[in-house]
Design a protein around this motif. Structure first.
Motif, PDB file in Angstrom:
ATOM      1  N   HIS A  50       0.845  -1.204   0.000  1.00  0.00           N
ATOM      2  CA  HIS A  50       0.000   0.000   0.000  1.00  0.00           C
ATOM      3  C   HIS A  50       0.877   1.250   0.000  1.00  0.00           C
ATOM      4  O   HIS A  50       0.660   2.176  -0.791  1.00  0.00           O
ATOM      5  CB  HIS A  50      -0.928  -0.025   1.220  1.00  0.00           C
ATOM      6  N   ASN A  51       1.862   1.286   0.866  1.00  0.00           N
ATOM      7  CA  ASN A  51       2.778   2.434   0.935  1.00  0.00           C
ATOM      8  C   ASN A  51       3.611   2.563  -0.334  1.00  0.00           C
ATOM      9  O   ASN A  51       3.830   3.663  -0.836  1.00  0.00           O
ATOM     10  CB  ASN A  51       3.686   2.332   2.158  1.00  0.00           C
ATOM     11  N   LYS A  52       4.079   1.444  -0.850  1.00  0.00           N
ATOM     12  CA  LYS A  52       4.887   1.449  -2.065  1.00  0.00           C
ATOM     13  C   LYS A  52       4.086   2.004  -3.242  1.00  0.00           C
ATOM     14  O   LYS A  52       4.588   2.820  -4.017  1.00  0.00           O
ATOM     15  CB  LYS A  52       5.370   0.028  -2.379  1.00  0.00           C
ATOM     16  N   GLN A  53       2.846   1.586  -3.369  1.00  0.00           N
ATOM     17  CA  GLN A  53       2.025   2.047  -4.481  1.00  0.00           C
ATOM     18  C   GLN A  53       1.592   3.500  -4.298  1.00  0.00           C
ATOM     19  O   GLN A  53       1.416   4.217  -5.274  1.00  0.00           O
ATOM     20  CB  GLN A  53       0.861   1.101  -4.711  1.00  0.00           C
ATOM     21  N   LYS A  54       1.438   3.942  -3.052  1.00  0.00           N
ATOM     22  CA  LYS A  54       1.125   5.358  -2.798  1.00  0.00           C
ATOM     23  C   LYS A  54       2.274   6.246  -3.265  1.00  0.00           C
ATOM     24  O   LYS A  54       2.057   7.301  -3.842  1.00  0.00           O
ATOM     25  CB  LYS A  54       0.883   5.610  -1.313  1.00  0.00           C
ATOM     26  N   LYS A  55       3.505   5.800  -3.033  1.00  0.00           N
ATOM     27  CA  LYS A  55       4.684   6.580  -3.410  1.00  0.00           C
ATOM     28  C   LYS A  55       4.846   6.660  -4.924  1.00  0.00           C
ATOM     29  O   LYS A  55       5.411   7.615  -5.435  1.00  0.00           O
ATOM     30  CB  LYS A  55       5.946   5.973  -2.798  1.00  0.00           C
ATOM     31  N   GLN A  56       4.350   5.670  -5.641  1.00  0.00           N
ATOM     32  CA  GLN A  56       4.503   5.644  -7.094  1.00  0.00           C
ATOM     33  C   GLN A  56       3.481   6.516  -7.804  1.00  0.00           C
ATOM     34  O   GLN A  56       3.663   6.858  -8.962  1.00  0.00           O
ATOM     35  CB  GLN A  56       4.382   4.205  -7.613  1.00  0.00           C
ATOM     36  N   ARG A  57       2.396   6.892  -7.124  1.00  0.00           N
ATOM     37  CA  ARG A  57       1.383   7.746  -7.744  1.00  0.00           C
ATOM     38  C   ARG A  57       1.933   9.149  -7.913  1.00  0.00           C
ATOM     39  O   ARG A  57       2.620   9.661  -7.037  1.00  0.00           O
ATOM     40  CB  ARG A  57       0.135   7.809  -6.865  1.00  0.00           C
ATOM     41  N   PRO A  58       1.596   9.783  -9.026  1.00  0.00           N
ATOM     42  CA  PRO A  58       2.046  11.167  -9.187  1.00  0.00           C
ATOM     43  C   PRO A  58       1.390  12.068  -8.144  1.00  0.00           C
ATOM     44  O   PRO A  58       0.218  11.912  -7.836  1.00  0.00           O
ATOM     45  CB  PRO A  58       1.582  11.544 -10.593  1.00  0.00           C
ATOM     46  N   LYS A  59       2.168  12.974  -7.603  1.00  0.00           N
ATOM     47  CA  LYS A  59       1.655  13.871  -6.569  1.00  0.00           C
ATOM     48  C   LYS A  59       0.820  14.995  -7.194  1.00  0.00           C
ATOM     49  O   LYS A  59      -0.194  15.389  -6.679  1.00  0.00           O
ATOM     50  CB  LYS A  59       2.810  14.476  -5.787  1.00  0.00           C
ATOM     51  N   LEU A  60       1.288  15.520  -8.324  1.00  0.00           N
ATOM     52  CA  LEU A  60       0.593  16.603  -8.990  1.00  0.00           C
ATOM     53  C   LEU A  60       0.331  16.211 -10.438  1.00  0.00           C
ATOM     54  O   LEU A  60       1.148  15.565 -11.064  1.00  0.00           O
ATOM     55  CB  LEU A  60       1.441  17.881  -8.976  1.00  0.00           C
ATOM     56  N   MET A  61      -0.800  16.639 -10.921  1.00  0.00           N
ATOM     57  CA  MET A  61      -1.128  16.372 -12.311  1.00  0.00           C
ATOM     58  C   MET A  61      -1.491  17.701 -12.969  1.00  0.00           C
ATOM     59  O   MET A  61      -2.161  18.534 -12.355  1.00  0.00           O
ATOM     60  CB  MET A  61      -2.308  15.407 -12.408  1.00  0.00           C
ATOM     61  N   PRO A  62      -1.045  17.898 -14.223  1.00  0.00           N
ATOM     62  CA  PRO A  62      -1.432  19.136 -14.898  1.00  0.00           C
ATOM     63  C   PRO A  62      -2.930  19.163 -15.154  1.00  0.00           C
ATOM     64  O   PRO A  62      -3.532  18.151 -15.479  1.00  0.00           O
ATOM     65  CB  PRO A  62      -0.660  19.079 -16.216  1.00  0.00           C
ATOM     66  N   VAL A  63      -3.515  20.329 -14.950  1.00  0.00           N
ATOM     67  CA  VAL A  63      -4.952  20.495 -15.121  1.00  0.00           C
ATOM     68  C   VAL A  63      -5.200  21.710 -16.001  1.00  0.00           C
ATOM     69  O   VAL A  63      -4.594  22.759 -15.803  1.00  0.00           O
ATOM     70  CB  VAL A  63      -5.647  20.694 -13.752  1.00  0.00           C
ATOM     71  N   THR A  64      -6.070  21.560 -16.969  1.00  0.00           N
ATOM     72  CA  THR A  64      -6.480  22.688 -17.799  1.00  0.00           C
ATOM     73  C   THR A  64      -7.899  23.054 -17.401  1.00  0.00           C
ATOM     74  O   THR A  64      -8.779  22.201 -17.384  1.00  0.00           O
ATOM     75  CB  THR A  64      -6.445  22.311 -19.292  1.00  0.00           C
ATOM     76  N   ILE A  65      -8.084  24.306 -17.078  1.00  0.00           N
ATOM     77  CA  ILE A  65      -9.405  24.788 -16.699  1.00  0.00           C
ATOM     78  C   ILE A  65      -9.972  25.517 -17.905  1.00  0.00           C
ATOM     79  O   ILE A  65      -9.502  26.607 -18.249  1.00  0.00           O
ATOM     80  CB  ILE A  65      -9.323  25.707 -15.467  1.00  0.00           C
ATOM     81  N   PRO A  66     -10.960  24.923 -18.580  1.00  0.00           N
ATOM     82  CA  PRO A  66     -11.473  25.498 -19.831  1.00  0.00           C
ATOM     83  C   PRO A  66     -11.925  26.952 -19.713  1.00  0.00           C
ATOM     84  O   PRO A  66     -11.607  27.762 -20.568  1.00  0.00           O
ATOM     85  CB  PRO A  66     -12.643  24.594 -20.191  1.00  0.00           C
ATOM     86  N   ALA A  67     -12.641  27.315 -18.679  1.00  0.00           N
ATOM     87  CA  ALA A  67     -13.138  28.687 -18.542  1.00  0.00           C
ATOM     88  C   ALA A  67     -11.974  29.661 -18.422  1.00  0.00           C
ATOM     89  O   ALA A  67     -11.984  30.726 -19.024  1.00  0.00           O
ATOM     90  CB  ALA A  67     -14.060  28.797 -17.340  1.00  0.00           C
ATOM     91  N   LEU A  68     -10.969  29.302 -17.662  1.00  0.00           N
ATOM     92  CA  LEU A  68      -9.805  30.162 -17.489  1.00  0.00           C
ATOM     93  C   LEU A  68      -9.039  30.264 -18.800  1.00  0.00           C
ATOM     94  O   LEU A  68      -8.616  31.337 -19.193  1.00  0.00           O
ATOM     95  CB  LEU A  68      -8.901  29.627 -16.378  1.00  0.00           C
ATOM     96  N   GLN A  69      -8.865  29.160 -19.495  1.00  0.00           N
ATOM     97  CA  GLN A  69      -8.144  29.159 -20.757  1.00  0.00           C
ATOM     98  C   GLN A  69      -8.850  30.049 -21.773  1.00  0.00           C
ATOM     99  O   GLN A  69      -8.227  30.808 -22.479  1.00  0.00           O
ATOM    100  CB  GLN A  69      -8.004  27.729 -21.302  1.00  0.00           C
ATOM    101  N   ALA A  70     -10.177  29.988 -21.853  1.00  0.00           N
ATOM    102  CA  ALA A  70     -10.939  30.827 -22.774  1.00  0.00           C
ATOM    103  C   ALA A  70     -10.730  32.301 -22.440  1.00  0.00           C
ATOM    104  O   ALA A  70     -10.588  33.140 -23.329  1.00  0.00           O
ATOM    105  CB  ALA A  70     -12.416  30.459 -22.720  1.00  0.00           C
ATOM    106  N   SER A  71     -10.699  32.626 -21.159  1.00  0.00           N
ATOM    107  CA  SER A  71     -10.487  34.001 -20.723  1.00  0.00           C
ATOM    108  C   SER A  71      -9.105  34.487 -21.148  1.00  0.00           C
ATOM    109  O   SER A  71      -8.949  35.598 -21.635  1.00  0.00           O
ATOM    110  CB  SER A  71     -10.640  34.078 -19.206  1.00  0.00           C
ATOM    111  N   VAL A  72      -8.102  33.660 -20.999  1.00  0.00           N
ATOM    112  CA  VAL A  72      -6.735  34.021 -21.395  1.00  0.00           C
ATOM    113  C   VAL A  72      -6.670  34.209 -22.905  1.00  0.00           C
ATOM    114  O   VAL A  72      -6.072  35.158 -23.393  1.00  0.00           O
ATOM    115  CB  VAL A  72      -5.733  32.942 -20.914  1.00  0.00           C
ATOM    116  N   ASP A  73      -7.303  33.315 -23.665  1.00  0.00           N
ATOM    117  CA  ASP A  73      -7.308  33.422 -25.126  1.00  0.00           C
ATOM    118  C   ASP A  73      -7.938  34.745 -25.570  1.00  0.00           C
ATOM    119  O   ASP A  73      -7.422  35.420 -26.451  1.00  0.00           O
ATOM    120  CB  ASP A  73      -8.065  32.249 -25.762  1.00  0.00           C
ATOM    121  N   ARG A  74      -9.050  35.126 -24.964  1.00  0.00           N
ATOM    122  CA  ARG A  74      -9.711  36.386 -25.318  1.00  0.00           C
ATOM    123  C   ARG A  74      -8.816  37.574 -24.992  1.00  0.00           C
ATOM    124  O   ARG A  74      -8.735  38.531 -25.753  1.00  0.00           O
ATOM    125  CB  ARG A  74     -11.034  36.521 -24.576  1.00  0.00           C
TER     126      ARG A  74
END
Length: 74
Positions: free
Chosen positions: A42-66
């Motif tokens: 359980h501990n070994k597999q917890k350590k292998q999971r990525p801690k952070l994952m990139p996330v794209t927020i569509p509403a924010l991205q649309a605002s930046v594009d505009r």
């Protein structure tokens, strides 16, 4: 049993335990598993999971594009 088979075996048990309402101790007793080995995997597999994952927020991205389209004056 090779390492991948062991990992798969324990991942199946960890997933099943997470879906149950049992404590680790109760789950291991019910499935005749050694608690210390379960905890190790359980501990070994917890350590292998990525801690952070990139996330794209569509509403924010649309605002930046505009914003950039409005500023692009040629």
């Amino acid at each position: 049993m090779d390492n991948q088979s062991k990992s798969d075996f324990w991942q199946e048990h960890i997933t099943a335990w997470n879906s149950s309402d049992l404590s680790q101790t109760a789950y291991c007793q019910h499935h005749q598993l050694k608690l210390s080995t379960f905890t190790y995997w359980h501990n070994k597999q917890k350590k292998q999971r990525p801690k952070l994952m990139p996330v794209t927020i569509p509403a924010l991205q649309a605002s930046v594009d505009r914003k950039y389209r409005c500023m692009d004056i040629r």
